[in-house]
Write an enzyme that holds these catalytic residues in place. Structure first.
Site, PDB file in Angstrom:
ATOM      1  N   HIS A   1      54.823  -0.095   8.153  1.00  0.00           N
ATOM      2  CA  HIS A   1      54.619   1.351   8.273  1.00  0.00           C
ATOM      3  C   HIS A   1      53.446   1.712   7.377  1.00  0.00           C
ATOM      4  O   HIS A   1      53.577   1.678   6.157  1.00  0.00           O
ATOM      5  CB  HIS A   1      55.875   2.110   7.832  1.00  0.00           C
ATOM      6  CG  HIS A   1      57.094   1.796   8.640  1.00  0.00           C
ATOM      7  ND1 HIS A   1      57.489   2.543   9.729  1.00  0.00           N
ATOM      8  CD2 HIS A   1      58.002   0.799   8.534  1.00  0.00           C
ATOM      9  CE1 HIS A   1      58.592   2.030  10.253  1.00  0.00           C
ATOM     10  NE2 HIS A   1      58.935   0.963   9.546  1.00  0.00           N
TER      11      HIS A   1
ATOM     12  N   ASP B   1      60.980   2.908  16.503  1.00  0.00           N
ATOM     13  CA  ASP B   1      61.459   2.491  15.172  1.00  0.00           C
ATOM     14  C   ASP B   1      61.508   3.622  14.158  1.00  0.00           C
ATOM     15  O   ASP B   1      60.667   4.514  14.135  1.00  0.00           O
ATOM     16  CB  ASP B   1      60.616   1.362  14.578  1.00  0.00           C
ATOM     17  CG  ASP B   1      61.225   0.888  13.265  1.00  0.00           C
ATOM     18  OD1 ASP B   1      62.443   0.655  13.230  1.00  0.00           O
ATOM     19  OD2 ASP B   1      60.505   0.805  12.264  1.00  0.00           O
TER      20      ASP B   1
ATOM     21  N   ASP C   1      59.030  -4.872   7.398  1.00  0.00           N
ATOM     22  CA  ASP C   1      59.427  -3.461   7.442  1.00  0.00           C
ATOM     23  C   ASP C   1      58.863  -2.732   6.210  1.00  0.00           C
ATOM     24  O   ASP C   1      59.542  -1.903   5.607  1.00  0.00           O
ATOM     25  CB  ASP C   1      60.953  -3.325   7.518  1.00  0.00           C
ATOM     26  CG  ASP C   1      61.391  -1.905   7.863  1.00  0.00           C
ATOM     27  OD1 ASP C   1      60.538  -1.066   8.238  1.00  0.00           O
ATOM     28  OD2 ASP C   1      62.613  -1.626   7.744  1.00  0.00           O
TER      29      ASP C   1
HETATM   30 ZN   LIG Z   1      63.442   0.221  11.684  1.00  0.00          ZN
END
Ligand SMILES: [Zn+2]
Length: 460
Positions: free
Chosen positions: A88, A178, A332
């Protein structure tokens, strides 16, 4: 239309430091000297010569021509660049937490030459213009290949499909909401049916049934009871994985389980693979190492979705990595500013930094104790994830051989260091590994033939 990351003239056979072809700007020869090359084909002592972004020669005792850049790899392992399937980078929208540039730099320092960035930005990546702007911005930065994932549904609301075909035409291969799960089974079914017409496309699920995790802040188990924190049961994940596997089987679609965290899900994926369902899965370093007990101090650094589970889950995830049920280790990487993250546990957003520490955590906690061989670890961090999203066709994940793109990582497996959040390249500081003593670190990262990290420092 330009595919992201077009490389010039691919595999021109380079005839040794050939007598000249007009030089383009900047130096074009680079030698990685004295290391052991490790890729999917095996391991051997060899130097690597790179000319104009392409691997020109792999062999012992290569000599450097005048003006060549020489990178010392003595005592190091030279691997294909790492590929992180889930980061991210918060741009657009939360540039106070991370940007494409700071995230790319952290990724390069972690050994990555390619990442897939998640679409839960503000606005979300559900629109061709927004996706195009991210692609162009990342290309300008040029520290690693950044492949945006596109949303499955408009606004990530879980109702109406996003324009998957338009996003696909821009190069998007991963579709996911997500941050949120696509909860509606019929929406997921239609997405699978649509995506089967897009070669190489894969639906990636954040598998947590929102109804089952509502109000929960950590894994539901003995520790959540003891701490009085409402839980998120493992069945919230495994029930969605089971449902999606059934839909993938029915539609013939490709399915990828993001951050798989519990034993039941691993068993489901294993069984589905045995039946020929087109499924891949990833897990994170944190879910391979930390249990829910880490939440006992109410430190929000250990809060994440899916939550840290139990030792039995860790054991199952490790076994699933070894037997190939889990294809990839992805981070992640989820930066949050101190203002949003350093609040009481139940108010804090989920997520932690990861892209800069993943390799060292894996080397220290899994390779050194013999849970994984080095080749298994690098496979899960490089060529296996590259294959999941088609980045292998774009020169990531090796093999390290003449004619291949020079996307490489040089790892010093013996270097000891201590994680200090203030020294990470991310704009945020939310690492659960603060103070951890790790062994193994990236010495150099080479992206398309250019060092993005040299002697452990980002080159820009
Ligand atoms: Zn996730």
């Amino acid at each position: 239309m330009s595919k992201p990351n077009d490389r010039e003239a691919g595999s021109r056979p380079s005839s040794e430091a050939g007598p000249e072809r007009p030089r383009r700007t900047g130096s074009s020869e680079l030698i990685i000297r004295g290391g052991r090359v490790l890729d999917e084909t095996g391991e051997r002592a060899a130097d690597v010569r790179v000319v104009d972004g392409v691997i020109a020669e792999v062999g012992a005792g290569l000599s450097a021509s005048a003006g060549a850049t020489v990178l010392d790899a003595e005592g190091c392992v030279v691997t294909p660049g790492l590929v992180d399937l889930q980061v991210h980078f918060r741009e657009p929208g939360r540039e106070d937490a991370e940007t494409l540039e700071s995230g790319s730099r952290a990724a390069a320092l972690g050994g990555c030459t390619a990442v897939v960035c998640m679409p839960n930005t503000e606005p979300p990546l559900d629109d061709a213009a927004v996706v195009q702007s991210v692609i162009e911005r990342a290309r300008t930065i040029g520290l690693c290949a950044v492949r945006p994932a596109g949303c499955i549904t408009k606004g990530r609301h879980g109702e109406e499909l996003a324009p998957l075909g338009e996003l696909y035409d821009l190069g998007v291969r991963v579709f996911t909401d997500d941050g949120d799960c696509v909860a509606d089974a019929s929406v997921m079914r239609h997405a699978f049916e649509y995506a089967t017409a897009l070669p190489g496309a894969v639906l990636a699920q954040h598998a947590e049934d929102p109804a089952l995790v509502a109000g929960g802040h950590m894994h539901e188990g003995a520790w959540s009871s003891r701490l009085g924190i409402p839980g998120r049961p493992a069945e919230a994940e495994s029930s969605i994985v089971a449902r999606d596997l059934a839909l993938a089987k029915r539609t013939g679609g490709r399915y990828h389980v993001l951050h798989l965290s519990c034993a039941q899900s691993a068993a489901l994926v294993r069984a589905a693979k045995a039946q020929g369902v087109r499924v891949t899965a990833e897990c994170t370093p944190q879910h391979l190492v930390l249990t829910d007990e880490a939440c006992a101090g109410f430190d929000p650094a250990f809060k994440m979705n899916p939550p840290l589970r139990e030792q039995a889950d860790i054991d199952a995830l490790r076994a699933a990595l070894v037997d190939g049920t889990i294809d990839a280790i992805a981070t992640d990487h989820a930066p949050h500013t101190a203002e949003t993250k350093d609040v009481p546990f139940e108010e804090a957003p989920p997520g932690m930094l990861g892209v800069e520490t993943a390799l060292a955590i894996v080397l220290t906690t899994l390779v050194e104790p013999g849970v994984l061989t080095l080749a298994q670890a690098i496979g899960a961090l490089s060529w296996q994830p590259a294959r999941v999203v088609g980045l292998d066709a774009d020169g990531h994940g090796g093999p390290i051989a003449s004619g291949g793109a020079a996307n490489l990582c040089v790892i010093d497996p013996a270097l000891r260091w201590v994680v200090d959040g203030t020294r990470l390249a991310s704009r945020s500081r939310n690492t659960p590994w603060e103070g951890w003593k790790l062994t193994g670190k990236v010495r150099h990262t080479i992206y398309n033939g250019t060092p993005t990290v040299r002697d452990g420092e980002a080159t820009r």
